[in-house]
Design an enzyme around this catalytic site. Structure first.
Site, PDB file in Angstrom:
ATOM      1  N   GLY A 107     -14.234  -3.715   0.149  1.00 31.69           N
ATOM      2  CA  GLY A 107     -15.531  -3.138   0.515  1.00 31.69           C
ATOM      3  C   GLY A 107     -15.958  -2.049  -0.455  1.00 31.69           C
TER       4      GLY A 107
ATOM      5  N   LYS B 274     -21.862 -15.616   1.697  1.00 34.33           N
ATOM      6  CA  LYS B 274     -23.155 -15.067   2.116  1.00 34.33           C
ATOM      7  C   LYS B 274     -23.915 -14.395   0.997  1.00 34.33           C
ATOM      8  CE  LYS B 274     -21.211 -14.002   6.503  1.00 34.33           C
ATOM      9  NZ  LYS B 274     -20.122 -13.063   6.275  1.00 34.33           N
TER      10      LYS B 274
ATOM     11  N   ARG C  18       0.826  -1.217   0.000  1.00 32.36           N
ATOM     12  CA  ARG C  18       0.000   0.000   0.000  1.00 32.36           C
ATOM     13  C   ARG C  18       0.859   1.265   0.000  1.00 32.36           C
ATOM     14  NH1 ARG C  18      -4.966  -2.011   3.907  1.00 32.36           N
ATOM     15  NH2 ARG C  18      -6.141  -2.931   2.196  1.00 32.36           N
TER      16      ARG C  18
ATOM     17  N   GLY D 175     -10.767  -8.568  -2.293  1.00 29.51           N
ATOM     18  CA  GLY D 175     -11.058  -9.655  -1.358  1.00 29.51           C
ATOM     19  C   GLY D 175     -10.419 -10.985  -1.721  1.00 29.51           C
TER      20      GLY D 175
HETATM   21  P1  AMP Z   1     -17.464 -13.786   1.102  1.00 31.59           P
HETATM   22  O1  AMP Z   1     -16.763 -13.064   2.199  1.00 31.59           O
HETATM   23  O2  AMP Z   1     -18.953 -13.781   1.216  1.00 31.59           O
HETATM   24  O3  AMP Z   1     -16.967 -13.390  -0.277  1.00 31.59           O
HETATM   25  O4  AMP Z   1     -17.093 -15.311   1.282  1.00 31.59           O
HETATM   26  C1  AMP Z   1     -15.797 -15.823   1.225  1.00 31.59           C
HETATM   27  C2  AMP Z   1     -15.789 -17.142   1.916  1.00 31.59           C
HETATM   28  O5  AMP Z   1     -16.757 -17.975   1.352  1.00 31.59           O
HETATM   29  C3  AMP Z   1     -14.497 -17.902   1.814  1.00 31.59           C
HETATM   30  O6  AMP Z   1     -13.903 -17.931   3.076  1.00 31.59           O
HETATM   31  C4  AMP Z   1     -14.924 -19.290   1.368  1.00 31.59           C
HETATM   32  O7  AMP Z   1     -14.320 -20.324   2.118  1.00 31.59           O
HETATM   33  C5  AMP Z   1     -16.400 -19.279   1.636  1.00 31.59           C
HETATM   34  N1  AMP Z   1     -17.144 -20.227   0.781  1.00 31.59           N
HETATM   35  C6  AMP Z   1     -17.188 -20.237  -0.558  1.00 31.59           C
HETATM   36  N2  AMP Z   1     -17.937 -21.261  -0.991  1.00 31.59           N
HETATM   37  C7  AMP Z   1     -18.390 -21.922   0.087  1.00 31.59           C
HETATM   38  C8  AMP Z   1     -19.209 -23.068   0.295  1.00 31.59           C
HETATM   39  N3  AMP Z   1     -19.696 -23.752  -0.747  1.00 31.59           N
HETATM   40  N4  AMP Z   1     -19.464 -23.435   1.561  1.00 31.59           N
HETATM   41  C9  AMP Z   1     -18.957 -22.749   2.598  1.00 31.59           C
HETATM   42  N5  AMP Z   1     -18.177 -21.663   2.472  1.00 31.59           N
HETATM   43  C10 AMP Z   1     -17.888 -21.240   1.238  1.00 31.59           C
END
Ligand code: AMP
Length: 395
Positions: free
Chosen positions: A375, A199, A38, A352
Site C-alpha cells: 500500500g 482493478k 519482518r 504485493g
Molecule cells: P490488484 O490487487 O489490483 O493488483 O490485482 C491483483 C489480482 O488481479 C490478482 O489476484 C489477479 O488474479 C487479478 N487479475 C490479473 N489479471 C486479471 C484478469 N485478466 N482477469 C481477472 N483477474 C485478473
C-alpha cells in the site's frame, strides 16, 4: 517530496533511548509466527542503535484489534523471536503506555531492548491522538521510524510522535526511499513502468503520476481491458470498469501529449472461466468473443513487453499480467518477472502480487529492490505525500 531523510546513521545515539517504530505485523497462529521476515528486516537498525551505545524501545502494531486488548494479537511471541535473532533477552512491556511500561522504559540500560505491547490495543493509535503520541514519545529521547509498510498511515506511532521527539529514518525506510524515490524522481532512462492487476480504479492515480515521469508505460492484467474497450475493442466478459472509460481515454490522450509510449496488450490468452473453463486460446487484442474473457497477456505481448523491459535503464513494476494464481494464466506474469531479472538497469518491484510472482519464479535475488510495503509503495507511486515520511526531517 524529498526522499533523503535524516538517518539513524547520523543520530547521536550514545546513552539515548530510541523509540523505534518497526513493522512486526507478522502472520501469527496459535502464538506461532508463520514467517519472521519482518522481524529479521528490523535487525540491522536495532543492532546499529545498540552498537552505538543506545537502547531500543521497539513498537509495532499486529493485526486489527481495533482499540481492544486481544490476547491472540499480543506481540509477546515477537519479543521471544527477536531475542533469539539478536542473541540477547528482549523485555516485554505490559502495554505501550502507562505506569508499568514507563517504569520499564526508565530502567532500560544502553544495549538493552524493550518491546512495547501492540499499539493498536489503543484506539488512540490509529486516530493519531496527540496525548497518546506524547505518552509514547515520553518513553524515549529519540524517534526512529523504520516501518515502511505503514508510512502511508497518519497514526500516532508513524507520524504523531515526530512532533515531540527528534526524528530519523531507519535503514529499511532509507533503502525504500532511495530505491523508489530514485526510480521515480531521478531514473536512468528510459524509465519503463509496468502496471497490471485487476482493478483499474486502484491504479488510476499511479497511471496519471507515472505519465509525468516515465518514458514507457506497459499496461497488462485485468485493468487493460478497460483501455481496450475505450478504444472500441471487443472484450467479451473480461474485467471492465465502465465508469472509468472516460478517464482511461483521458490517460491515453495525456500519454500522446507527453510523448509517453503507452503500450497495451496486442494479444490475450482467453477462456470462459478462471478455472474449469474452455481450453485457453490466444486471440488478438480487442477480439474476445462473447462469453470468453482475457485472463493473461498472450505470447506476442510477452515478447513486446520483455523487449521494452530488457532495454530499460530503470523499471518499476506493480501488478500481475493475468490471473497468475492459476498456473494456466501465470505465463505472462512470469515472463515479465524473467524480463525484469534479465534487465541490466535498475529494477524495482512495488510490493504485493508482483513480489510473490518473482519469489515463485525464484528470481527475487535478481531484482534491484523489492518493496516491503504494498500500500505504501503504491501511494508513493501516486506521488502522494506519505504522512510517515513527511513527518521526518530532510537530510
Ligand atoms: P490488484 O490487487 O489490483 O493488483 O490485482 C491483483 C489480482 O488481479 C490478482 O489476484 C489477479 O488474479 C487479478 N487479475 C490479473 N489479471 C486479471 C484478469 N485478466 N482477469 C481477472 N483477474 C485478473
Amino acid at each position: 517530496m524529498n526522499y533523503v531523510k535524516k538517518s539513524v546513521a547520523d543520530a547521536p545515539l550514545r546513552g539515548k533511548k530510541v523509540l523505534l517504530r518497526c513493522d512486526f505485523n507478522v502472520p501469527l497462529k496459535n502464538g506461532v509466527i508463520g514467517d519472521d521476515t519482518r522481524i529479521r528486516a528490523a535487525l540491522e537498525t536495532i543492532r546499529f542503535i545498540l552498537r552505538e551505545g543506545g537502547s531500543v524501545i521497539a513498537c509495532s502494531h499486529l493485526g486489527r484489534p481495533k482499540g481492544q486488548v486481544v490476547p491472540e494479537m499480543s506481540l509477546k511471541p515477537v519479543a521471544e523471536r527477536l531475542g533469539e535473532l539478536l542473541g540477547l533477552p528482549v523485555q516485554m512491556a505490559p502495554d505501550c503506555v502507562g505506569a508499568g511500561t514507563e517504569a520499564m522504559a526508565k530502567a532500560l540500560q544502553p544495549g538493552q531492548v524493550l518491546l512495547l505491547e501492540n499499539l493498536r490495543f489503543h484506539k488512540e493509535e490509529e486516530k493519531n491522538d496527540p496525548d497518546f503520541a506524547k505518552a509514547l514519545a515520553s518513553l524515549a529521547d529519540l524517534y526512529v521510524s523504520d516501518a515502511f509498510g505503514t508510512v502511508h498511515r497518519a497514526h500516532a506511532s508513524t507520524a504523531g510522535v515526530a512532533d515531540y521527539l527528534p526524528a530519523y529514518c531507519g535503514f529499511l525506510i532509507a533503502a525504500e526511499l532511495k530505491a523508489l524515490g530514485g526510480a521515480v524522481e531521478d531514473p536512468v532512462r528510459p524509465l519503463v513502468a509496468v502496471l497490471g492487476g485487476a482493478k483499474v480504479a486502484d491504479k488510476l492515480a499511479v497511471i496519471d503520476h507515472l505519465l509525468d515521469k516515465a518514458d514507457t508505460l506497459l499496461i497488462g492484467g485485468g485493468m487493460s481491458y478497460t483501455f481496450t474497450k475505450a478504444l472500441g475493442g471487443q472484450i467479451g466478459s473480461s474485467l471492465l470498469d465502465e465508469e472509468k472509460l472516460d478517464y482511461v481515454r483521458k490517460m491515453m490522450d495525456k500519454a500522446k501529449a507527453k510523448g509517453v509510449k503507452l503500450l497495451l496488450p496486442v494479444d490475450s490468452l482467453i477462456s470462459t472461466a478462471i478455472s474449469g473453463g474452455e481450453e485457453p486460446r490466444v486471440v488478438p487484442d480487442g477480439q474476445i468473443p462473447d462469453g470468453w474473457m482475457g485472463l493473461d497477456i498472450g505470447p506476442e505481448t510477452r515478447k513486446l513487453f520483455a523487449s521494452e523491459i530488457e532495454k530499460a535503464g530503470t523499471v518499476i513494476w506493480n501488478g500481475p499480467m493475468g490471473v497468475f494464481e492459476e498456473p494456466a494464466f501465470a505465463g505472462g506474469t512470469m515472463a515479465v518477472a524473467a524480463a525484469m531479472a534479465a534487465c541490466k538497469g535498475t529494477t524495482v518491484i512495488g510490493g504485493g502480487d508482483s513480489v510473490s510472482a518473482v519469489q515463485k519464479a525464484g528470481l527475487a535475488d535478481k531484482i534491484s529492490h523489492i518493496s516491503t510495503g504494498g500500500g505504501a509503495s503504491l501511494e508513493f507511486l501516486e506521488g502522494k505525500e506519505l504522512p510517515g515520511i513527511a513527518c521526518l526531517p530532510d537530510a
